[in-house]
Design a protein around this motif. Structure first.
Motif, mmCIF file in Angstrom:
data_model
loop_
_atom_site.group_PDB
_atom_site.id
_atom_site.type_symbol
_atom_site.label_atom_id
_atom_site.label_comp_id
_atom_site.label_asym_id
_atom_site.label_seq_id
_atom_site.Cartn_x
_atom_site.Cartn_y
_atom_site.Cartn_z
ATOM 1 N N ASN A 25 0.824 -1.212 0.000
ATOM 2 C CA ASN A 25 0.000 0.000 0.000
ATOM 3 C C ASN A 25 0.853 1.254 0.000
ATOM 4 O OD1 ASN A 25 0.653 0.692 2.740
ATOM 5 N ND2 ASN A 25 -0.991 -0.638 3.479
ATOM 6 N N ASN A 26 0.194 2.368 -0.274
ATOM 7 C CA ASN A 26 0.899 3.621 -0.511
ATOM 8 C C ASN A 26 1.490 4.239 0.751
ATOM 9 O OD1 ASN A 26 0.511 6.927 -0.950
ATOM 10 N ND2 ASN A 26 1.426 5.825 -2.671
ATOM 11 N N VAL A 27 1.076 3.776 1.929
ATOM 12 C CA VAL A 27 1.634 4.334 3.160
ATOM 13 C C VAL A 27 2.716 3.438 3.755
ATOM 14 C CG1 VAL A 27 -0.493 5.570 3.696
ATOM 15 C CG2 VAL A 27 -0.166 3.265 4.594
ATOM 16 N N ASP A 28 3.014 2.328 3.103
ATOM 17 C CA ASP A 28 4.030 1.404 3.594
ATOM 18 C C ASP A 28 5.412 2.037 3.431
ATOM 19 O OD1 ASP A 28 5.817 -0.777 3.987
ATOM 20 O OD2 ASP A 28 4.216 -2.175 3.462
ATOM 21 N N PRO A 29 6.238 2.068 4.504
ATOM 22 C CA PRO A 29 7.597 2.626 4.379
ATOM 23 C C PRO A 29 8.434 1.939 3.303
ATOM 24 C CG PRO A 29 7.014 2.316 6.688
ATOM 25 C CD PRO A 29 5.928 1.665 5.878
ATOM 26 N N ILE A 30 8.142 0.652 3.038
ATOM 27 C CA ILE A 30 8.868 -0.058 1.977
ATOM 28 C C ILE A 30 8.678 0.647 0.639
ATOM 29 C CG2 ILE A 30 8.888 -2.198 0.633
ATOM 30 C CD1 ILE A 30 8.292 -3.709 3.201
ATOM 31 N N ILE A 31 7.462 1.146 0.403
ATOM 32 C CA ILE A 31 7.151 1.814 -0.860
ATOM 33 C C ILE A 31 7.536 3.288 -0.807
ATOM 34 C CG2 ILE A 31 5.257 2.481 -2.403
ATOM 35 C CD1 ILE A 31 6.043 -0.451 -2.576
ATOM 36 N N ARG A 32 7.124 3.961 0.264
ATOM 37 C CA ARG A 32 7.344 5.406 0.344
ATOM 38 C C ARG A 32 8.826 5.758 0.504
ATOM 39 N NH1 ARG A 32 2.620 8.074 1.994
ATOM 40 N NH2 ARG A 32 3.826 9.985 2.159
ATOM 41 N N ASP A 33 9.493 5.090 1.445
ATOM 42 C CA ASP A 33 10.892 5.405 1.716
ATOM 43 C C ASP A 33 11.838 4.531 0.892
ATOM 44 O OD1 ASP A 33 9.924 7.201 3.619
ATOM 45 O OD2 ASP A 33 9.988 5.690 5.210
ATOM 46 N N GLY A 34 11.515 3.239 0.818
ATOM 47 C CA GLY A 34 12.416 2.332 0.118
ATOM 48 C C GLY A 34 12.479 2.553 -1.378
ATOM 49 N N LEU A 35 11.333 2.886 -1.992
ATOM 50 C CA LEU A 35 11.301 3.070 -3.450
ATOM 51 C C LEU A 35 11.020 4.507 -3.876
ATOM 52 C CD1 LEU A 35 9.354 -0.154 -4.585
ATOM 53 C CD2 LEU A 35 11.823 0.217 -4.415
ATOM 54 N N GLY A 36 10.746 5.387 -2.927
ATOM 55 C CA GLY A 36 10.548 6.800 -3.265
ATOM 56 C C GLY A 36 9.241 7.094 -3.971
ATOM 57 N N VAL A 37 8.212 6.289 -3.690
ATOM 58 C CA VAL A 37 6.895 6.518 -4.305
ATOM 59 C C VAL A 37 6.177 7.625 -3.529
ATOM 60 C CG1 VAL A 37 4.665 5.486 -4.865
ATOM 61 C CG2 VAL A 37 6.762 4.136 -5.081
ATOM 62 N N PRO A 38 5.703 8.679 -4.202
ATOM 63 C CA PRO A 38 5.066 9.795 -3.485
ATOM 64 C C PRO A 38 3.686 9.437 -2.953
ATOM 65 C CG PRO A 38 4.928 10.151 -5.849
ATOM 66 C CD PRO A 38 5.787 8.924 -5.651
ATOM 67 N N GLN A 39 3.199 10.247 -2.019
ATOM 68 C CA GLN A 39 1.857 10.085 -1.460
ATOM 69 C C GLN A 39 0.817 10.260 -2.552
ATOM 70 O OE1 GLN A 39 0.875 12.970 1.519
ATOM 71 N NE2 GLN A 39 -1.229 12.277 1.773
ATOM 72 N N LEU A 40 -0.223 9.428 -2.505
ATOM 73 C CA LEU A 40 -1.321 9.579 -3.464
ATOM 74 C C LEU A 40 -2.062 10.887 -3.224
ATOM 75 C CD1 LEU A 40 -3.001 6.048 -3.721
ATOM 76 C CD2 LEU A 40 -1.534 7.169 -5.391
ATOM 77 N N THR A 41 -2.465 11.513 -4.314
ATOM 78 C CA THR A 41 -3.254 12.736 -4.219
ATOM 79 C C THR A 41 -4.371 12.684 -5.253
ATOM 80 O OG1 THR A 41 -3.120 15.155 -4.153
ATOM 81 C CG2 THR A 41 -1.846 14.038 -5.860
#
Length: 879
Positions: free
Chosen positions: A611-627
């Motif tokens: 999911n989009n709030v998972d640190p693996i995605i947000r921090d690990g892969l640099g995926v931005p917050q959904l808007t």
């Protein structure tokens, strides 16, 4: 002295109040059919220029309070020409209505918050579809009825797609299920709990469960084919569908029907009852609907006699005999089994003398479904402990089933009244959709002899709670409306039982793990204003502005301007609109995570959605917050009726969407064994072969045109013929570059490959044309519908040589109706009369496309399903 005078005046006011109420000016009367003289229940009676109105009761009687004389009353009903009558004083006014010559004079509520308008008077394109028209398609559920009635609407049966097979994604104008707002009686309908995460149209999106509203409860459906976020809020980028429930009905109606395919499968049975009761003597009503529907599976699996997916030839020395006995590889591919029950209600109690109304409506739908996963042949999964076969028998493999319990319920309570000359509507709405999953006839290999054969693999729920306050007022040439909405949303994901996710999990669908469980909420509030100005009888100018603020990602302001000019003698109109819009990412898209068993890279493997709030995605892969997605919508067209019975409507549209929320393709190992990049480290840590996530990454540009022509009441012998041609042509393109997060781009990954791009550009028909004929002669009714579904195209993820185009096809439906009496009628429908199927999959194409020959017909792109000819018969009783 002053105090005594004040008390005396208050006493007189108190004493006179009941007399003042009794003295309100009332106009009443009866509305009948001009031809037969029968009373007409459910006729809308509205004071022109206002939203104040009532409807006729079972006997065609009405009563309405009129504050100012002279006034004009507008009488309208679906299928009848509207009539305006001036009243100068309280009186009894009886009215007769003629059958409608064209649909342009039908009154609609959608898109006009300040007052009802006719189709011709609306500045935006609106379809007004009565329940008789819906049922004339011969289809069993509302989503399929709309597919064969509205050219820009699409929904098809899905197969081998887990929960998606039980919902069937639906969209308007090819813009995906998420971008169509659905209302019931003008109030927002809750989304489903399911995200479509399999390889089907609408992948990665969330829509409303359109199977949750029975057609027997519906009076009509209004389809606004224009962006309307500035009026109705999030999700209305493609348009709005408003389901108007029945109120007063003359008879209790009982309908039963049954059908089967010419292949001998897919048997279905349906029964429903609709009735209404009077509540009091002032026009109160209670409409009730109870429905039941059951359908059996169909099977149109391929029969390759060999397994290209696992490389097992037909003459294999070990498995050749099994393949000879099971040339279809044991598969069941088609519509799922389904059993559905509905209870719906719609009620209203007017205040004394028509001063307002307390109302409530809603319903509950419960359905159970069973779809099928890939058959596990004996050379794929073993069963050494005889869990799925009898001891002493030869092991033949097994086919897991995916079974659902789906509950959808919604209820609205509200009150309408007059306040300082404003029409006020205050309401509260609660809606909820819940999906429970069980996987049966399978096992968890790693649990060995202790493995269950049935698993509770988890559940999802989504609910919303709304409060709406709306004001509207007519000021002569100016109509104003404004209001507010407060909405709370809640999404939950619940883990399955421990056995369902232990190790590699249950074969075909590992259960949701505790780490996938979530309870997410958010709130938002919205404020809107709507203004219309009619400087002349012909010219209308309007505008709307809406501000919304979400607790999880911020705010948005959208606006809309539109105009309409009536042509001479109201024979037509020129209309246009421009608007901005938005769609908030669904809570599901923000918080969903799971492990799935899917086909990727020519093999079966477990894939993870993060999911989009998972640190693996947000921090690990640099995926931005959904808007939020944002859009710009243009619609321009005209309506014209050169003859009394002939009408045309043509509307061009262009919709540009920025920051579209998408579900990425599978992102896996790069094949370089030298180093593990950040993605591969995540895959190894989670024991999966690929991952996916949601991200704002694509801009799209959609251009299209809607065309509708009707010619009614054509004299032919002693009967009358009606003809309709309606068409939609559209094209969606990706605008600019896909926004791949920099870390992924640096490691050579693409997040939206050719296959996923095609899912939003070519998997739905770019053209759909409906040609229908309706002939009535004495007690007979003959309907012939032809629906052309344009070509669709499947693109391979990386190799253009493996792409496949599936040609456009025409589906012909024949419906015969006969009235034994005014209260008993029968219908026979033959859907897909000529037994047309989609083009078959190319056996020389990608093995993942047909899964080694298991699929005979396309499943990732799907024009109209592949059930073949279906014969249905039904009886309707009225009493």
């Amino acid at each position: 002295m002053k105090q005594k005078l004040f008390k005396k005046n208050m006493f007189l006011i108190f004493l006179m109040a009941p007399l003042m109420l009794l003295a309100q000016d009332v106009v009443k009367g009866k509305v009948t059919d001009s031809g037969l003289g029968d009373p007409l229940p459910g006729v809308n009676v509205v004071i022109k220029g206002t939203s104040t109105g009532t409807t006729t009761d079972f006997d065609g009687n009405y009563e309405i309070s009129v504050n100012n004389f002279p006034s004009i009353l507008v009488f309208s009903s679906l299928g009848y020409a509207s009539k305006e009558m001036q009243v100068s004083s309280p009186t009894t006014l009886n009215v007769t209505l003629d059958e409608s010559a064209t649909g342009l004079e039908e009154v609609v509520l959608l898109g006009n918050r300040s007052k009802p308008r006719t189709v011709i008077g609306s500045p935006v394109p609106i379809d007004n579809i009565g329940v008789a028209e819906l049922k004339s398609t011969g289809q069993p559920t509302v989503d399929k009825m709309l597919t064969y009635k509205v050219p820009s609407f699409n929904s098809t049966t899905q197969a081998i797609s887990d929960g998606t097979a039980h919902f069937d994604p639906a969209d308007l104008r090819g813009l995906g299920p998420s971008r169509t707002l659905v209302l019931v009686n003008g109030k927002r309908k809750n989304l489903s709990a399911l995200v479509y995460i399999n390889d089907t149209p609408g992948k990665g999106e969330v829509g409303v469960d359109l199977k949750s509203v029975p057609s027997a409860a519906i009076e009509r459906i209004e389809v606004l084919r224009d962006g309307a976020s500035a009026q109705y809020g999030s999700d209305a980028i493609a348009g709005v569908i408003n389901m108007v429930l029945k109120r007063n009905v003359e008879y209790t109606t009982v309908g039963v029907s049954t059908g089967i395919t010419t292949e001998g499968d897919g048997f279905n049975f349906a029964a429903d009852v609709n009735s209404a009761l009077k509540l009091g003597e002032d026009g109160g009503y209670l409409n009730l609907t109870v429905g039941y529907y059951n359908q059996e599976k169909t099977n149109r699996a391929g029969t390759p006699g060999e397994d290209g997916l696992f490389g097992v030839p037909g003459n294999d020395p070990d498995w050749g005999s099994w393949l000879a006995q099971n040339p279809d590889l044991g598969m069941t591919i088609g519509q799922p089994e389904l059993e559905k029950m509905d209870v719906f209600f719609n009620a209203g109690i007017p205040f004394k003398n028509g001063g307002g109304e307390i109302y409530t409506f809603g319903g509950l739908t419960y359905r159970k479904g069973k779809s099928f996963a890939l058959y596990r042949p004996p050379y794929w999964v073993s069963d050494p402990y005889n869990l799925l076969h009898e001891p002493g028998t030869t092991y033949q493999g097994f086919q897991p089933t995916f079974e659902t319990d789906i509950r959808d319920n919604n209820a609205t309570v509200g009150v309408k009244w007059k306040l300082f000359t404003f029409d006020v509507d205050l309401s509260g709405t609660y809606g909820r959709n819940a999906v429970n999953y069980d996987v049966r006839n399978t096992l968890n290999v790693q649990l060995g002899a202790n493995s269950p054969t049935s698993f509770d693999v988890g559940a999802y729920t989504f609910s919303n709670t709304l409060a709406n306050l709306d004001f509207s007022r007519n000021l002569g040439t100016v109509n104003i409306a404004f209001g507010a909405e407060i909405r709370g949303e809640r999404f939950t994901a619940m883990a399955g039982d421990g056995a369902s996710y232990a190790g590699q999990g249950a074969v075909s669908f590992p259960g949701l793990q505790p780490s996938n469980a979530v309870e997410a909420t958010r709130d938002n509030y919205g404020l809107y204003g709507d203004l219309e100005w009619e400087p002349t009888d012909k010219l209308l100018l309007g505008g709307a502005l809406r501000y919304e603020d979400f607790s999880d990602f911020g705010d948005n302001t959208s606006w809309k301007v539109n105009g309409r000019y009536l042509l001479g003698e109201r024979k037509g109109a020129i209309r246009a609109s421009y608007s901005t819009g938005f769609r908030a990412p669904a809570l599901h898209q923000i918080y969903l995570s799971n492990i799935q068993t899917l086909v990727s890279g020519g093999t079966i493997s477990n894939q993870g959605t993060f999911n989009n709030v998972d640190p693996i995605i947000r921090d690990g892969l640099g995926v931005p917050q959904l808007t939020a997605e944002t859009s710009k919508n243009i619609t321009a067209g005209f309506t014209y009726s050169p003859l009394t019975n002939l009408s045309f409507a043509v509307d061009f549209y262009n919709v540009k969407i920025d920051n579209r929320v998408l579900f990425t393709n599978e992102i896996g190992f790069d094949g370089d064994n030298a180093n593990n990049n950040p993605v591969e480290e995540i895959l190894l840590d989670n024991d999966i072969t690929s991952l996916k996530f949601f991200v704002n990454a694509v801009n799209t540009n959609t251009t299209g045109v809607d065309i509708v022509a009707n010619y009614k009441n054509i004299a032919m012998g002693v009967g009358k013929l009606g003809a309709t041609i309606a068409a939609n042509f559209n094209k969606t393109e990706i605008d600019g570059q896909i926004k791949t997060p920099s870390l992924l781009a640096a490691n050579g990954y693409e997040i939206f490959n050719r296959k996923e791009q095609a899912r939003i550009t070519t998997v739905r028909p770019k053209s759909k044309i409906l040609l229908g004929f309706d002939y009535n002669i004495e007690k007979w009714n003959f309907i012939l519908n032809n629906t052309y579904f344009g070509e669709v195209k499947w693109d391979h993820g990386s190799d253009p040589l493996k792409d496949q185009v599936f040609a456009g096809k025409v589906i012909t439906d024949l419906i015969l109706g006969y009235e034994f009496s005014q209260k008993i009628s029968a219908t026979i429908a033959v859907n897909n009369l000529l037994n047309v199927y989609p083009d078959e999959l190319d056996p020389k194409g990608d093995v993942v496309t047909d899964l080694g020959g298991r699929f005979r017909y396309p499943w990732e792109v799907n024009q109209f399903g592949f059930a073949g000819t279906i014969i249905n018969a039904g009886l309707t009783f009225k009493f």
